[in-house]
Write an enzyme that holds these catalytic residues in place. Structure first.
Site, mmCIF file in Angstrom:
data_model
loop_
_atom_site.group_PDB
_atom_site.id
_atom_site.type_symbol
_atom_site.label_atom_id
_atom_site.label_comp_id
_atom_site.label_asym_id
_atom_site.label_seq_id
_atom_site.Cartn_x
_atom_site.Cartn_y
_atom_site.Cartn_z
ATOM 1 N N ASP A 170 16.239 -14.031 12.135
ATOM 2 C CA ASP A 170 15.250 -14.035 11.048
ATOM 3 C C ASP A 170 14.394 -15.293 11.118
ATOM 4 O O ASP A 170 14.862 -16.349 11.541
ATOM 5 C CB ASP A 170 15.997 -13.959 9.706
ATOM 6 C CG ASP A 170 15.078 -13.540 8.574
ATOM 7 O OD1 ASP A 170 13.947 -13.073 8.840
ATOM 8 O OD2 ASP A 170 15.480 -13.699 7.413
ATOM 9 N N GLY A 171 13.161 -15.159 10.656
ATOM 10 C CA GLY A 171 12.294 -16.325 10.496
ATOM 11 C C GLY A 171 11.123 -16.410 11.461
ATOM 12 O O GLY A 171 10.391 -17.404 11.454
ATOM 13 N N ASN A 172 10.905 -15.368 12.252
ATOM 14 C CA ASN A 172 9.763 -15.399 13.187
ATOM 15 C C ASN A 172 8.433 -15.515 12.445
ATOM 16 O O ASN A 172 7.557 -16.287 12.849
ATOM 17 C CB ASN A 172 9.703 -14.107 14.014
ATOM 18 C CG ASN A 172 10.854 -13.973 14.977
ATOM 19 O OD1 ASN A 172 11.552 -14.930 15.237
ATOM 20 N ND2 ASN A 172 11.041 -12.771 15.501
ATOM 21 N N GLY A 173 8.312 -14.729 11.363
ATOM 22 C CA GLY A 173 7.047 -14.717 10.607
ATOM 23 C C GLY A 173 6.763 -16.082 10.011
ATOM 24 O O GLY A 173 5.643 -16.606 10.137
ATOM 25 N N ARG A 174 7.788 -16.671 9.386
ATOM 26 C CA ARG A 174 7.583 -17.992 8.754
ATOM 27 C C ARG A 174 7.286 -19.059 9.797
ATOM 28 O O ARG A 174 6.466 -19.944 9.585
ATOM 29 C CB ARG A 174 8.829 -18.384 7.933
ATOM 30 C CG ARG A 174 8.827 -17.753 6.549
ATOM 31 C CD ARG A 174 10.165 -17.835 5.897
ATOM 32 N NE ARG A 174 11.102 -16.894 6.486
ATOM 33 C CZ ARG A 174 12.428 -17.015 6.404
ATOM 34 N NH1 ARG A 174 12.960 -18.048 5.794
ATOM 35 N NH2 ARG A 174 13.195 -16.094 6.941
ATOM 36 N N HIS A 196 7.057 -13.533 16.701
ATOM 37 C CA HIS A 196 7.955 -12.597 17.400
ATOM 38 C C HIS A 196 7.959 -12.906 18.901
ATOM 39 O O HIS A 196 8.999 -12.882 19.555
ATOM 40 C CB HIS A 196 7.507 -11.154 17.160
ATOM 41 C CG HIS A 196 7.583 -10.743 15.714
ATOM 42 N ND1 HIS A 196 8.671 -11.016 14.928
ATOM 43 C CD2 HIS A 196 6.704 -10.082 14.908
ATOM 44 C CE1 HIS A 196 8.464 -10.541 13.701
ATOM 45 N NE2 HIS A 196 7.280 -9.974 13.668
ATOM 46 N N GLU A 218 14.460 -0.459 7.963
ATOM 47 C CA GLU A 218 13.500 -0.841 6.920
ATOM 48 C C GLU A 218 12.228 -1.479 7.506
ATOM 49 O O GLU A 218 11.180 -1.507 6.861
ATOM 50 C CB GLU A 218 14.138 -1.837 5.940
ATOM 51 C CG GLU A 218 15.233 -1.257 5.062
ATOM 52 C CD GLU A 218 16.530 -0.933 5.822
ATOM 53 O OE1 GLU A 218 16.856 -1.653 6.796
ATOM 54 O OE2 GLU A 218 17.198 0.041 5.450
ATOM 55 N N ARG A 239 6.856 -2.261 7.492
ATOM 56 C CA ARG A 239 5.936 -3.400 7.696
ATOM 57 C C ARG A 239 4.542 -2.877 8.050
ATOM 58 O O ARG A 239 4.395 -1.725 8.465
ATOM 59 C CB ARG A 239 6.461 -4.296 8.818
ATOM 60 C CG ARG A 239 7.711 -5.010 8.379
ATOM 61 C CD ARG A 239 8.051 -6.147 9.298
ATOM 62 N NE ARG A 239 9.207 -6.851 8.760
ATOM 63 C CZ ARG A 239 9.594 -8.050 9.120
ATOM 64 N NH1 ARG A 239 8.930 -8.713 10.050
ATOM 65 N NH2 ARG A 239 10.648 -8.616 8.577
ATOM 66 N N LEU A 279 28.270 -9.992 30.520
ATOM 67 C CA LEU A 279 27.975 -9.879 29.089
ATOM 68 C C LEU A 279 27.468 -8.482 28.737
ATOM 69 O O LEU A 279 26.625 -7.919 29.444
ATOM 70 C CB LEU A 279 26.892 -10.911 28.719
ATOM 71 C CG LEU A 279 26.382 -10.855 27.275
ATOM 72 C CD1 LEU A 279 27.441 -11.369 26.300
ATOM 73 C CD2 LEU A 279 25.092 -11.657 27.117
ATOM 74 N N ARG A 324 22.283 -13.028 3.694
ATOM 75 C CA ARG A 324 22.483 -11.598 3.412
ATOM 76 C C ARG A 324 22.855 -10.899 4.700
ATOM 77 O O ARG A 324 22.540 -11.379 5.786
ATOM 78 C CB ARG A 324 21.163 -10.964 2.951
ATOM 79 C CG ARG A 324 20.616 -11.403 1.646
ATOM 80 C CD ARG A 324 19.483 -10.456 1.224
ATOM 81 N NE ARG A 324 18.250 -10.715 1.958
ATOM 82 C CZ ARG A 324 17.308 -11.565 1.565
ATOM 83 N NH1 ARG A 324 17.454 -12.238 0.436
ATOM 84 N NH2 ARG A 324 16.225 -11.749 2.289
HETATM 85 C C1 FPP Z 1 12.678 -11.194 11.832
HETATM 86 O O1 FPP Z 1 11.755 -12.199 11.521
HETATM 87 C C2 FPP Z 1 12.498 -10.717 13.177
HETATM 88 C C3 FPP Z 1 12.195 -9.438 13.552
HETATM 89 C C4 FPP Z 1 11.992 -8.341 12.583
HETATM 90 C C5 FPP Z 1 11.997 -9.089 14.943
HETATM 91 C C6 FPP Z 1 12.937 -9.700 15.940
HETATM 92 C C7 FPP Z 1 12.316 -9.573 17.249
HETATM 93 C C8 FPP Z 1 12.334 -10.503 18.226
HETATM 94 C C9 FPP Z 1 13.062 -11.778 18.140
HETATM 95 C C10 FPP Z 1 11.545 -10.238 19.411
HETATM 96 C C11 FPP Z 1 12.174 -9.744 20.619
HETATM 97 C C12 FPP Z 1 13.506 -9.158 20.623
HETATM 98 C C13 FPP Z 1 14.059 -8.637 21.742
HETATM 99 C C14 FPP Z 1 15.455 -8.129 21.688
HETATM 100 C C15 FPP Z 1 13.329 -8.566 23.037
HETATM 101 P P1 FPP Z 1 10.771 -11.948 10.302
HETATM 102 O O2 FPP Z 1 9.524 -11.349 10.834
HETATM 103 O O3 FPP Z 1 11.465 -11.149 9.253
HETATM 104 O O4 FPP Z 1 10.520 -13.403 9.819
HETATM 105 P P2 FPP Z 1 10.214 -13.903 8.325
HETATM 106 O O5 FPP Z 1 11.490 -13.679 7.537
HETATM 107 O O6 FPP Z 1 9.920 -15.330 8.510
HETATM 108 O O7 FPP Z 1 9.069 -13.092 7.820
#
Ligand code: FPP
Length: 252
Positions: free
Chosen positions: A25-29, A42, A72, A76, A136, A199
């Site tokens: 989690d946290g890519n968007g932020r 991402h 869910e 988006r 793995l 969570r």
């Molecule tokens: C949640 O961050 C992340 C996701 C919904 C996507 C995860 C995907 C990747 C890490 C990319 C590649 C994965 C693979 C397996 C190649 P968020 O967007 O909910 O972040 P936020 O809570 O900050 O909005």
């Protein structure tokens, strides 16, 4: 536990979890704090995926399950969903040969039929290519939800009852677990969630029953070997009781 069995992080190998599950989690932020579009977060998250796969393999983890896209997440904005799907496709194209060379067995769980045909084909090809690998086990959850998984398992059991292959009285934990997406895979020992939230978010609801939970504030693109090792150290310090008392484990 053998005294000589240590890894780079000095965690004895008997203390290494067999199965680690991760909510990334946290890519968007991460992107927003850099005034970048969310998809840049991402994209950067893929680098962390690579580092964690390498680290997990080095540490002797047998199964690594990553939550890449939840049931869910379809809600988006269409552009973000479409960019995420393109990113999965691109990452598969780019990484599969390398994973294969490193003896990684790659599988996907989730409602695969909801994905685009091109991605489904790439997933099947990658699974076939790596299926005999013995290193793995990397499991990627895409279009996955814990409730979807349990409902699907319940439907499968109901079908077996209707077909008179199974009686209702014979349905137990083992039978239900045998119909889940992770049938045959040991339950996760450790769940890691990045990004500051605490969570489970509909991930592996059945399988996480006895997992140790480790949360950290690092956003996924910042997560790497150091944080993974912190989670492993936390795990190594836990006493797992599976519902029994401390006394039964020789501890007050
Ligand atoms: C949640 O961050 C992340 C996701 C919904 C996507 C995860 C995907 C990747 C890490 C990319 C590649 C994965 C693979 C397996 C190649 P968020 O967007 O909910 O972040 P936020 O809570 O900050 O909005």
């Amino acid at each position: 536990m053998t005294e000589s069995a240590t890894n780079d992080n000095n965690i004895q190998s008997a203390m290494i979890p067999t199965h680690v599950a991760v909510i990334m989690d946290g890519n968007g932020r991460w992107a927003q704090t850099r005034a970048l579009p969310r998809h840049a977060g991402h994209r950067s998250g893929v680098r962390s995926v690579r580092e964690i796969v390498e680290t997990a393999a080095k540490r002797g983890v047998s199964y690594l399950t990553l939550f890449a896209f939840s049931s869910e997440n379809w809600k988006r904005p269409a552009e973000e969903v479409s960019r995420l799907m393109s990113l999965f496709l691109e990452a598969l194209q780019r990484e599969v040969d390398d994973l294969h060379r490193n003896n990684v067995r790659l599988t996907f769980i989730g409602a695969r039929e909801e994905l685009q045909a091109g991605l489904i084909r790439k997933i099947s090809t990658a699974e076939k290519k790596t299926r005999n690998n013995t290193g793995l086990n990397l499991i990627v959850a895409v279009a996955y939800g814990g409730r979807w998984d349990i409902v699907t398992a319940a439907k499968n059991l109901a079908t077996k009852v209707l077909n008179q292959e199974l009686s209702v009285a014979d349905i137990d934990d083992t039978k239900l677990a045998g119909e889940l997406a992770l049938a045959g895979v040991p339950d996760p020992d450790l769940l890691i969630r990045t990004g500051g939230e605490q969570r489970v978010s509909n991930f592996l609801l059945w399988n996480l029953a006895y997992a140790e939970l480790w949360f950290c504030d690092s956003l996924w693109p910042e997560f790497g070997e150091r944080q993974f090792d912190e989670a492993l150290s936390f795990y190594a310090s836990r006493q797992r009781r599976y519902g029994q008392s401390g006394n039964q484990f020789g501890v007050a």
